[in-house]
Design a protein around this motif. Structure first.
Motif, mmCIF file in Angstrom:
data_model
loop_
_atom_site.group_PDB
_atom_site.id
_atom_site.type_symbol
_atom_site.label_atom_id
_atom_site.label_comp_id
_atom_site.label_asym_id
_atom_site.label_seq_id
_atom_site.Cartn_x
_atom_site.Cartn_y
_atom_site.Cartn_z
ATOM 1 N N PRO A 118 -42.795 -72.889 -80.601
ATOM 2 C CA PRO A 118 -43.680 -72.566 -81.721
ATOM 3 C C PRO A 118 -44.745 -71.561 -81.295
ATOM 4 C CG PRO A 118 -44.127 -74.773 -80.899
ATOM 5 C CD PRO A 118 -42.949 -74.265 -80.160
ATOM 6 N N MET A 119 -45.073 -70.661 -82.228
ATOM 7 C CA MET A 119 -46.043 -69.612 -81.944
ATOM 8 C C MET A 119 -47.054 -69.534 -83.081
ATOM 9 S SD MET A 119 -43.293 -66.679 -80.881
ATOM 10 C CE MET A 119 -44.437 -65.520 -80.206
ATOM 11 N N SER A 120 -48.248 -69.089 -82.756
ATOM 12 C CA SER A 120 -49.241 -68.825 -83.780
ATOM 13 C C SER A 120 -49.023 -67.410 -84.310
ATOM 14 C CB SER A 120 -50.649 -68.976 -83.206
ATOM 15 O OG SER A 120 -50.889 -67.953 -82.268
ATOM 16 N N VAL A 121 -49.793 -67.038 -85.315
ATOM 17 C CA VAL A 121 -49.660 -65.700 -85.897
ATOM 18 C C VAL A 121 -50.077 -64.638 -84.884
ATOM 19 C CG1 VAL A 121 -50.486 -64.194 -87.740
ATOM 20 C CG2 VAL A 121 -49.937 -66.561 -88.228
ATOM 21 N N ASP A 122 -51.131 -64.914 -84.127
ATOM 22 C CA ASP A 122 -51.571 -63.950 -83.110
ATOM 23 C C ASP A 122 -50.495 -63.729 -82.053
ATOM 24 O OD1 ASP A 122 -54.080 -63.697 -84.321
ATOM 25 O OD2 ASP A 122 -54.891 -65.405 -83.188
ATOM 26 N N GLU A 123 -49.897 -64.811 -81.574
ATOM 27 C CA GLU A 123 -48.841 -64.690 -80.558
ATOM 28 C C GLU A 123 -47.618 -63.984 -81.121
ATOM 29 O OE1 GLU A 123 -48.316 -68.779 -79.678
ATOM 30 O OE2 GLU A 123 -49.854 -68.813 -78.114
ATOM 31 N N ALA A 124 -47.281 -64.278 -82.386
ATOM 32 C CA ALA A 124 -46.113 -63.645 -82.996
ATOM 33 C C ALA A 124 -46.352 -62.162 -83.211
ATOM 34 C CB ALA A 124 -45.782 -64.326 -84.321
ATOM 35 N N ALA A 125 -47.560 -61.783 -83.604
ATOM 36 C CA ALA A 125 -47.869 -60.366 -83.788
ATOM 37 C C ALA A 125 -47.783 -59.625 -82.464
ATOM 38 C CB ALA A 125 -49.253 -60.204 -84.400
ATOM 39 N N GLU A 126 -48.254 -60.251 -81.410
ATOM 40 C CA GLU A 126 -48.161 -59.631 -80.087
ATOM 41 C C GLU A 126 -46.714 -59.559 -79.621
ATOM 42 O OE1 GLU A 126 -49.586 -60.621 -75.557
ATOM 43 O OE2 GLU A 126 -50.823 -61.317 -77.220
ATOM 44 N N TYR A 127 -45.938 -60.618 -79.883
ATOM 45 C CA TYR A 127 -44.525 -60.650 -79.484
ATOM 46 C C TYR A 127 -43.712 -59.592 -80.224
ATOM 47 C CZ TYR A 127 -39.811 -62.486 -78.813
ATOM 48 O OH TYR A 127 -38.483 -62.613 -78.518
ATOM 49 N N LEU A 128 -43.964 -59.454 -81.531
ATOM 50 C CA LEU A 128 -43.226 -58.474 -82.322
ATOM 51 C C LEU A 128 -43.760 -57.054 -82.152
ATOM 52 C CD1 LEU A 128 -42.828 -60.479 -85.641
ATOM 53 C CD2 LEU A 128 -41.077 -60.033 -83.923
ATOM 54 N N GLY A 129 -45.002 -56.931 -81.721
ATOM 55 C CA GLY A 129 -45.594 -55.609 -81.541
ATOM 56 C C GLY A 129 -46.017 -54.963 -82.856
ATOM 57 N N ILE A 130 -46.417 -55.781 -83.826
ATOM 58 C CA ILE A 130 -46.876 -55.255 -85.112
ATOM 59 C C ILE A 130 -48.289 -55.770 -85.366
ATOM 60 C CG2 ILE A 130 -44.557 -55.056 -86.092
ATOM 61 C CD1 ILE A 130 -45.031 -57.641 -87.606
ATOM 62 N N PRO A 131 -49.057 -55.086 -86.208
ATOM 63 C CA PRO A 131 -50.414 -55.564 -86.507
ATOM 64 C C PRO A 131 -50.387 -56.900 -87.253
ATOM 65 C CG PRO A 131 -50.135 -53.281 -87.185
ATOM 66 C CD PRO A 131 -48.797 -53.785 -86.784
#
Length: 124
Positions: free
Chosen positions: A46-59
């Motif tokens: 499970p990931m938070s929105v901040d971690e997912a944004a960093e993982y995907l490389g999108i704002p």
């Protein structure tokens, strides 16, 4: 095994060398399988929105827009979104513009399944 012409007397030595090589290959395969199994277990994280944004490389704003549209798979048990890494990987693969090229067998199967042949008049 360096000799080109092997004789019957060389057979025990050659078999012993082959056995050692097979055993070393077997140990390498078991190590590789252990590494692959460890990777498969850790994908549903499970990931938070901040971690997912960093993982995907999108704002983060773009991520929230896609989450509200429902294009990115996520759950929202309360006020916050919960995203999973394996679901994000599947979403990335499914939404790519240039699909992964198919192997020859897969391409042949997809072409033959999409084309119907005319029935033979003798079978009517």
């Amino acid at each position: 095994m360096d000799k080109i012409n092997l004789t019957f007397n060389d057979l025990p030595e050659v078999v012993a060398q082959l056995r050692d090589e097979v055993m070393s290959l077997r140990s390498l395969l078991t190590e590789q399988n252990g590494v692959n199994n460890a990777k498969a277990v850790d994908t549903h994280v499970p990931m938070s929105v901040d971690e997912a944004a960093e993982y995907l490389g999108i704002p983060k704003g773009t991520l929230y827009m896609k989450l509200s549209d429902g294009t990115i798979p996520a759950t929202k048990p309360g006020k916050r979104y919960c995203l999973y890494r394996d679901e994000l990987d599947k979403w990335l693969e499914s939404s790519r513009k240039n699909p992964v090229p198919l192997s020859d067998e897969e391409l042949n199967a997809s072409i033959s399944s999409s084309h119907r042949r005319k029935p033979n008049p003798r079978n009517w």
